[in-house]
Write an enzyme that holds these catalytic residues in place. Sequence first.
Site, PDB file in Angstrom:
ATOM      1  CD  GLU A 110     -50.520  -3.700  36.067  1.00 45.89           C
ATOM      2  OE1 GLU A 110     -50.252  -2.691  35.382  1.00 45.89           O
ATOM      3  OE2 GLU A 110     -50.128  -3.858  37.212  1.00 45.89           O
ATOM      4  CE  LYS A 112     -50.650   2.072  27.000  1.00 50.19           C
ATOM      5  NZ  LYS A 112     -51.423   3.268  26.796  1.00 50.19           N
ATOM      6  CG  ASP A 114     -57.614   5.782  26.310  1.00 48.11           C
ATOM      7  OD1 ASP A 114     -56.479   6.293  26.369  1.00 48.11           O
ATOM      8  OD2 ASP A 114     -58.416   5.997  25.390  1.00 48.11           O
ATOM      9  CE1 TYR A 217     -59.986   0.005  38.647  1.00 49.91           C
ATOM     10  CE2 TYR A 217     -60.456   2.074  37.510  1.00 49.91           C
ATOM     11  CZ  TYR A 217     -60.877   0.855  38.032  1.00 49.91           C
ATOM     12  OH  TYR A 217     -62.200   0.502  37.931  1.00 49.91           O
ATOM     13  CE  LYS A 307     -50.968   2.327  22.847  1.00 50.54           C
ATOM     14  NZ  LYS A 307     -51.002   3.420  21.977  1.00 50.54           N
ATOM     15  CB  CYS A 399     -86.073  24.380  12.681  1.00 54.63           C
ATOM     16  SG  CYS A 399     -86.339  22.980  13.781  1.00 54.63           S
ATOM     17  CB  CYS A 402     -90.767  23.875  14.462  1.00 58.41           C
ATOM     18  SG  CYS A 402     -89.415  25.064  14.590  1.00 58.41           S
ATOM     19  CB  CYS A 417     -84.448  25.591  15.995  1.00 58.72           C
ATOM     20  SG  CYS A 417     -86.172  26.091  15.992  1.00 58.72           S
ATOM     21  CB  CYS A 422     -88.658  24.233  18.086  1.00 57.73           C
ATOM     22  SG  CYS A 422     -88.134  22.785  17.156  1.00 57.73           S
TER      23      CYS A 422
END
Length: 660
Positions: A110, A112, A114, A217, A307, A399, A402, A417, A422
């Site tokens: 199956e 795995k 995460d 699942y 893994k 920034c 701008c 900013c 901006c």
Amino acid sequence: MVLERIERLRQELRRHEHLYYVLDQPEITDAQYDSLMRELQTLEDAHPEFVTPDSPTQRVGGAPRDGFTKLRHSSPMLSLDNALDEGDLRDFDRRIRDLLGGEEFSYVAELKLDGLSMAAHYSGGTLQLALTRGDGTTGEEVTPNARTIRSLPLHTNEHGVFEVRGEVIIPNNAFRKLNDDREQEGLPRYANPRNSAAGSLRMLDPKVTAARQLDFYAYFYLINGAPGAPSHTDALRKLTKLGFKVNAAHRRCAGIEELLAFIREYEGQRDTLPYEIDGVVAKVDSVDQQNRLGWTSKAPRWAIAFKYAARQAETIVEKIDVQVGRTGALTPVAHLKPVNVSGVTVSRSTLHNEDEIARLGLAEGDTVVIERSGDVIPKVVKVVKEAHDRKFFKMPAECPVCGGKVVRPEGEVIWRCVNVNCPARLKNSILHFASRSVMDITGMGDVLVDQIVDKGLVRGIADIYQLTQDQLAGLDRMGQKSAERVIAGIAKSKTLPLPRVINGLGIPFVGERTAQILADAFGSLDAIRSADEPALQQAEEVGPKVSQSIRRFFEDEHNQELIKRLAEAGLMLTHKKVDRSGGPLTGLTFVLTGTLPTLSRDDAKKMIEDAGGKVSGSVSKKTSYVVAGEDAGSKLEKAKELNIPVLDESALQSKIAAIR
Ligand code: IVH
């Protein structure tokens, strides 16, 4: 008659949910589904006596809780030993063959996923209880949260007592969206889908879980804590029949070679799967053989997790520069020497913020390891070699888009900013300014804002007040009628009171409430603009963080220009304080808990405040009343403990009305 219709609708809705969320084969449109759901909801509203916990209407809801209860699992939820390469897997296979003494057997392979494992308990055909894995012996009770997972059935046709264990995950697209939203709100991104699935399931407010689009699942079917079918394959078949989502990507394998073939096959497909996987789980299929192989204290001997290697690569950070996001957040970005990471060329990687760069100890020229996971943007994992001529990164003082002032408020990790106009943040600024609770300009949504900015009709918020009906009518999806409506909305916004305008400016940490306080305390935008920090802090609830943010905002010349132009446009920049001190609830402090029958929390709060009362988040001796609704939690307990009078919604309303 009504009950019959209700039952019929439930059956239909369950069937369509199964088709959509479990099988991914919808037969009707979302609108048709919504219409069935609305009909059911209306009938249940009219006949609350017919509502059952496994009705499709019952997925979202339940009041926020104060904490999680810990409960013992029916049998331990163990973890798995890992195989990091083919050699480890062959060792595992050899051990199994030895222990079974040459008996025939097969594996089930199956993916795995995460995510995090969860146990769901059913009886009488209804979901009763959901527990996280916790420490494996006891888990946290997350039933209201689990109910919001659409692929987890609330109802099954099996009426006996059974338990289903499986994986809660967040699909990649939902994960990306969640992280983008978090970035918008200035919150740190989740590092990986597992963390975000775990965080989302363990929300005290199930409504937040509901918004996260989790998926479940199933992979174990248990009765009294032991396998409820003679083999794993049978269990998966049974689960499918009961309506659970079983990952179709599983295969019975006659031996190690078939298992390895499965592993290789899915490694190649990793990028095309809609969720993140970190390997393949192999289980001996027969439960009888599983029992004879047995367990160590940590893991079964009959299963292993192979893994996959992390999708990492080494490359050089050629340059670090800064990107300005839609909220004005400055994000450092690493420009990489292009490198192939398991099939994808990567040339950029986000560094999130300057603290992250410091944590990595990263400088331009360094050689780093980068990694791809469920996130679209690859991340730098670590520095492996420092360059001779390394150049350290420094946040720009202005920034880069701008030239506006940038600030990093105390306690925050992000520089922003402050120029509301901006270009990087203009669309967002306008959407906020025009939104319902701010300047309430109807029709000024995404589609329109995109156009007026992209076409250069609006270069700053104040330009909105120069728009003409003809200009708007010429845009996509607009006609004279809708243009007229927008223009009317713009005109009307000029009559809205000062607190709304202040809120509309988008000063960090100044929302609706602080805007109201500032307007009340200073009486005009001009007075707020010229107040120094100590003066600002005289206002209620304004501390150093807020006062600094306000000062920085008004120091920026772009913002000064904006205010001048808003004044010219005729907005309400002065204010008369509404005296609430004579209200019926003056001097009283209220705490709200649970769900009230008709009022939302915000509404109840506003009602109390409008009547001169205060609303506090926690119960203490100073609390005058606790207003409790359904599913009230520990606050109600505390009120009883401290002998504080408890009101329901109607008692609160008559309190306000009676004295008036
Ligand atoms: S079997 C005792 N099957 O991986 C059996 N676990 O490293 C333990 N996982 O805690 C679980 N996909 O969170 C199993 N198809 C799968 C899985 C799976 C993901 C996770 C699960 C478990 C961890 C073990």
